[in-house]
Write an enzyme that holds these catalytic residues in place. Structure first.
Site, PDB file in Angstrom:
ATOM      1  CG  ASP A  85      33.814  37.251  43.755  1.00 51.82           C
ATOM      2  OD1 ASP A  85      34.130  38.101  44.608  1.00 51.82           O
ATOM      3  OD2 ASP A  85      34.454  36.199  43.574  1.00 51.82           O
TER       4      ASP A  85
ATOM      5  CG  ASP B  66      39.423  37.819  47.336  1.00 51.97           C
ATOM      6  OD1 ASP B  66      39.913  37.511  48.436  1.00 51.97           O
ATOM      7  OD2 ASP B  66      39.795  37.308  46.266  1.00 51.97           O
TER       8      ASP B  66
HETATM    9  N1  GLY Z   1      39.029  37.168  43.787  1.00 49.41           N
HETATM   10  C1  GLY Z   1      39.937  36.193  43.366  1.00 49.41           C
HETATM   11  C2  GLY Z   1      41.279  36.715  43.032  1.00 49.41           C
HETATM   12  O1  GLY Z   1      41.665  37.796  43.412  1.00 49.41           O
HETATM   13  O2  GLY Z   1      41.982  35.968  42.358  1.00 49.41           O
END
Ligand code: GLY
Length: 372
Positions: free
Chosen positions: A96, A153
């Site tokens: 992330d 994600d």
């Molecule tokens: N990337 C984690 C979420 O969408 O909660």
């Protein structure tokens, strides 16, 4: 299909409410990493490496782009500096880094040309590319024993790699991003357009071992925020590469999302959870609306209305059912849900709901600087 006109009166009125509220809230909050709201105030209970820590800076850059108000720029710059500590914490970082630095350093570089911000962006892009498994062809999501785990994600993290190739002229970043996106099309997107949240691969062979339920109801169900990452993420991969299969996939996952909306326009947390549960996730709606607006720009003229109309249904539904424009309370979009089985994270305001709501409005107002 007939042309569709976006209701610009609604867009402008909603923007005015958001803008008025942010003008009060931003200086109150200052630089940092707000996450949710308690007692009307933004708070952050997470560590410095938490994946959402770029969204506040991103909101500030969106507001700066739209208003030119230096207050926003200063808060964004300071928040970006505060991310230098977690950038050094190698063990705390994860895939992330895309969310965190695209909206802080890379947004800064795109808007102001700041060279230090560009260096920060290239640094974390290199880190993200280093998480690629060349045998199994996926970007590893998390640390610890999750060696073979990738999550949908990540489609929102790989635009960092497209940006790094564009900036450096080095195709390796884009190649890694496209190999991951190709794997995601094959392993995450199901024939009906729904998506897995997590795929656990054998890290030596790339064989799929299992597809854990993750933040959705169960394995095989359809966590709506995962769907939203797919809608926006595949659209972005198409915009950055021109590869037709990414556009086709974006349309397929978007069609599934649109079909599963109820009359409120606010998505369920999971489109395949047991009938009768009324749990919503406004954040999935805000993210998807942004993806649909970009998708409407990518498709031929006669298809645009499908995506724009759906984006407006979602945004107006969120405005009606979830928004709080009271300037004495700091967050805007309520009714976000962290995960189907979250203990304290159901129907709460979450920073990325606010971020994507503002991003969607700014797109509808004509902002064409893409932060992703
Ligand atoms: N990337 C984690 C979420 O969408 O909660």
């Amino acid at each position: 299909m007939a042309n569709y006109e976006v209701d610009m009166n609604w867009v402008n009125e909603t923007w005015e409410k958001v803008s008025k509220k942010m003008a009060k809230v931003a200086p109150e909050v200052g630089a940092g990493f707000p996450y949710t709201t308690k007692d009307g105030k933004y708070v952050n209970e997470h560590n410095a490496s938490w994946w959402t820590n770029g969204f506040w800076a991103g909101m500030m850059w969106l507001m700066y782009k739209q208003t030119g108000d230096e207050t926003y720029r200063k808060i964004a710059e300071k928040s970006e500096e505060m991310l230098d500590d977690p950038m050094q914490d190698f063990n705390g970082l994860h895939h992330d880094v895309g969310f965190m630095w695209l909206l802080s350093a890379v947004a800064n570089y795109r808007l102001t040309g700041n060279e230090l911000s560009k260096t920060r962006g290239m640094h974390v892009a290199t880190l993200l590319a280093g998480r690629f498994n060349p045998q199994a062809k996926f970007i590893r999501a998390w640390n610890g024993d999750k060696i073979g785990w990738a999550i949908i994600d990540c489609m929102m993290n790989i635009p960092l790699l497209y940006w790094a190739s564009d900036e450096s002229g080095d195709p390796r970043f884009r190649q890694v991003a496209m190999m991951h996106a190709d794997t995601a099309m094959r392993a995450f997107v199901r024939p009906d357009g729904s998506c897995n949240h997590i795929v656990s691969f054998d890290p030596e062979t790339g064989d799929i071992l299992e597809t854990p339920g993750g933040q959705g109801y169960e394995s095989g169900s359809s966590w709506s925020r995962g769907q939203s990452w797919a809608v926006y993420g595949f659209t972005l991969s198409y915009l950055h590469t021109g590869k037709q299969e990414y556009l086709d996939t974006a349309k397929k996952v978007a069609h599934y999302f649109i079909t599963n909306l109820d009359e409120t326009g606010v998505p369920a947390v999971d489109f395949r959870s047991p009938a009768g549960d009324d749990m919503k996730d406004s954040t999935a709606g805000c993210i998807t609306a942004c993806g649909l607006i970009e998708l409407s720009k990518a498709v031929p003229e006669h298809e645009k209305a499908i995506y724009l109309r759906a984006a407006m249904k979602i945004l107006q539904g969120i405005d009606k059912h979830c928004c709080n424009y009271d300037e004495n309370e700091q967050s805007i979009v309520q009714k976000g849900t962290e995960a189907y089985f979250s203990e304290n994270g159901i129907h709460i305001p979450i920073i990325y709901g606010d971020y994507y709501f503002i991003e969607a409005l700014s797109k509808l107002k004509g902002n064409d600087v893409l932060f992703w």
